[in-house]
Design a protein around this motif. Structure first.
Motif, PDB file in Angstrom:
ATOM      1  N   ILE A 144       0.855  -1.182   0.000  1.00 51.80           N
ATOM      2  CA  ILE A 144       0.000   0.000   0.000  1.00 51.80           C
ATOM      3  C   ILE A 144       0.889   1.230   0.000  1.00 51.80           C
ATOM      4  O   ILE A 144       1.725   1.402   0.895  1.00 51.80           O
ATOM      5  CB  ILE A 144      -0.934   0.011   1.226  1.00 51.80           C
ATOM      6  CG1 ILE A 144      -1.804  -1.252   1.237  1.00 51.80           C
ATOM      7  CG2 ILE A 144      -1.809   1.260   1.210  1.00 51.80           C
ATOM      8  CD1 ILE A 144      -2.665  -1.385   2.483  1.00 51.80           C
ATOM      9  N   TYR A 145       0.717   2.069  -1.016  1.00 50.45           N
ATOM     10  CA  TYR A 145       1.506   3.297  -1.141  1.00 50.45           C
ATOM     11  C   TYR A 145       0.599   4.501  -0.899  1.00 50.45           C
ATOM     12  O   TYR A 145      -0.440   4.639  -1.543  1.00 50.45           O
ATOM     13  CB  TYR A 145       2.098   3.428  -2.547  1.00 50.45           C
ATOM     14  CG  TYR A 145       3.245   2.489  -2.874  1.00 50.45           C
ATOM     15  CD1 TYR A 145       3.493   1.355  -2.122  1.00 50.45           C
ATOM     16  CD2 TYR A 145       4.071   2.747  -3.963  1.00 50.45           C
ATOM     17  CE1 TYR A 145       4.538   0.505  -2.429  1.00 50.45           C
ATOM     18  CE2 TYR A 145       5.116   1.898  -4.280  1.00 50.45           C
ATOM     19  CZ  TYR A 145       5.343   0.769  -3.505  1.00 50.45           C
ATOM     20  OH  TYR A 145       6.371  -0.084  -3.813  1.00 50.45           O
ATOM     21  N   GLN A 146       1.003   5.361   0.011  1.00 51.08           N
ATOM     22  CA  GLN A 146       0.305   6.624   0.239  1.00 51.08           C
ATOM     23  C   GLN A 146       1.029   7.694  -0.570  1.00 51.08           C
ATOM     24  O   GLN A 146       2.167   8.047  -0.271  1.00 51.08           O
ATOM     25  CB  GLN A 146       0.321   6.989   1.721  1.00 51.08           C
ATOM     26  CG  GLN A 146      -0.391   8.304   2.050  1.00 51.08           C
ATOM     27  CD  GLN A 146      -1.894   8.205   1.932  1.00 51.08           C
ATOM     28  OE1 GLN A 146      -2.500   7.259   2.439  1.00 51.08           O
ATOM     29  NE2 GLN A 146      -2.501   9.155   1.241  1.00 51.08           N
ATOM     30  N   ALA A 147       0.377   8.162  -1.619  1.00 52.95           N
ATOM     31  CA  ALA A 147       1.010   9.135  -2.511  1.00 52.95           C
ATOM     32  C   ALA A 147       1.120  10.505  -1.842  1.00 52.95           C
ATOM     33  O   ALA A 147       0.277  10.886  -1.026  1.00 52.95           O
ATOM     34  CB  ALA A 147       0.210   9.263  -3.802  1.00 52.95           C
ATOM     35  N   SER A 148       2.172  11.208  -2.188  1.00 51.35           N
ATOM     36  CA  SER A 148       2.289  12.597  -1.750  1.00 51.35           C
ATOM     37  C   SER A 148       1.158  13.406  -2.372  1.00 51.35           C
ATOM     38  O   SER A 148       0.605  13.024  -3.411  1.00 51.35           O
ATOM     39  CB  SER A 148       3.641  13.175  -2.166  1.00 51.35           C
ATOM     40  OG  SER A 148       4.707  12.439  -1.605  1.00 51.35           O
ATOM     41  N   VAL A 231       4.567   9.729   0.560  1.00 47.68           N
ATOM     42  CA  VAL A 231       4.865  10.446   1.792  1.00 47.68           C
ATOM     43  C   VAL A 231       5.907   9.668   2.586  1.00 47.68           C
ATOM     44  O   VAL A 231       6.158   8.483   2.342  1.00 47.68           O
ATOM     45  CB  VAL A 231       3.587  10.642   2.639  1.00 47.68           C
ATOM     46  CG1 VAL A 231       2.538  11.430   1.870  1.00 47.68           C
ATOM     47  CG2 VAL A 231       3.030   9.308   3.107  1.00 47.68           C
ATOM     48  N   LYS A 232       6.506  10.326   3.560  1.00 43.87           N
ATOM     49  CA  LYS A 232       7.492   9.670   4.408  1.00 43.87           C
ATOM     50  C   LYS A 232       6.841   8.488   5.122  1.00 43.87           C
ATOM     51  O   LYS A 232       5.752   8.608   5.683  1.00 43.87           O
ATOM     52  CB  LYS A 232       8.059  10.662   5.428  1.00 43.87           C
ATOM     53  CG  LYS A 232       9.163  10.068   6.289  1.00 43.87           C
ATOM     54  CD  LYS A 232       9.712  11.093   7.271  1.00 43.87           C
ATOM     55  CE  LYS A 232      10.802  10.480   8.140  1.00 43.87           C
ATOM     56  NZ  LYS A 232      11.342  11.461   9.125  1.00 43.87           N
ATOM     57  N   ASP A 233       7.513   7.344   5.092  1.00 45.14           N
ATOM     58  CA  ASP A 233       6.996   6.106   5.686  1.00 45.14           C
ATOM     59  C   ASP A 233       5.637   5.729   5.109  1.00 45.14           C
ATOM     60  O   ASP A 233       4.803   5.104   5.784  1.00 45.14           O
ATOM     61  CB  ASP A 233       6.883   6.237   7.213  1.00 45.14           C
ATOM     62  CG  ASP A 233       8.222   6.545   7.866  1.00 45.14           C
ATOM     63  OD1 ASP A 233       9.242   5.981   7.418  1.00 45.14           O
ATOM     64  OD2 ASP A 233       8.253   7.345   8.820  1.00 45.14           O
TER      65      ASP A 233
END
Length: 249
Positions: A144-148, A231-233
């Motif tokens: 799971i990637y949380q995009a900036s 985003v970071k982490d």
């Protein structure tokens, strides 16, 4: 053109990977009550999956995290549409067989402490999402990637144009790529995907080779000139094993 021919061409196009899978997907995570995970799995194995199919819900895959301190069951379902999803779940909940199964299985307490659900649509670069078995069963990886902020399209473009091919180069199986259908609580800025590996060691080996690949190093640098796409982490990875009743293994 005759209806049957249109249906055939539509199915052929989807299976050939020439069109985006437009079905409505749902990823559900159940947190079993303490000491109840085996009972929950038995209910799915013996009753729930068949009742889902009875009411038009397609079982894609069921998995348990390899490290499962929270007693999770993660599974993926498919429907023709959001409306079909609502209709199927209404009918499932009202089914006398389900009501009896639920009552009998919970006579000593609830089996589920918490449920999380996220509605998904396949990306245009996702392979066709369908149950598939392998012997021996593979290890799957939920990422799971949380995009900036404002970077989801850039992240998807990087996957579409580069990352998926590099994953394939380094021996990773690609089961499906999804984005949430709703932007609630920032969910719309996520990329969710599932990979498959021979085992946990193969996963580590593949990602080590991927991250050191000169092509990836350049692609990542070029795509992040204006800042990181996540985003970071903001990257989560969970290794999972299919359940014995999962259509996908």
């Amino acid at each position: 053109m005759k209806t049957w021919l249109l249906a055939f061409l539509s199915a052929f196009t989807l299976c050939s990977g020439l069109a985006q899978d437009t079905r409505f997907f749902e990823m559900r995570t159940y947190y079993a009550a303490p000491g109840k995970l085996d009972n929950l799995l038995a209910r799915f194995r013996n009753h729930t999956t068949a009742l889902f199919e009875k009411h038009g819900i397609v079982n894609i895959g069921y998995w348990l995290p390899l490290t499962n301190s929270e007693n999770k069951l993660v599974y993926l379902l498919a429907y023709p549409s959001r409306e079909a999803r609502e209709k199927s779940w209404k009918e499932f909940g009202a089914d006398p067989t389900w009501q009896e199964v639920a009552k009998e299985s919970e006579k000593n307490g609830k089996l589920v402490a918490k449920v999380e659900s996220i509605y998904l649509q396949a990306t245009d670069f996702s392979p066709p999402v369908k149950p598939e078995r392998s012997e021996p069963a593979r290890v799957f990886e939920l990422r799971i990637y949380q995009a900036s902020a404002g970077k989801l399209d850039n992240l998807l473009a990087r996957f579409r144009d580069h990352t998926t091919a590099l994953f394939k180069r380094h021996g990773m199986g690609q089961f499906g790529y999804f984005v949430p259908t709703e932007k609630k609580d920032g969910a719309g800025e996520k990329l969710i995907y599932i990979l498959s590996h021979k085992d946990a060691e193969a996963c580590a080996t593949s990602f080590k080779a991927f991250r050191s690949d000169p092509e990836w190093v350049k692609v990542k640098a070029d795509s992040e000139v204006s800042g990181s796409l996540t985003v970071k982490d903001g990257v989560q990875s969970v290794l999972m094993a299919p359940t014995d009743f999962s259509p996908t293994k």
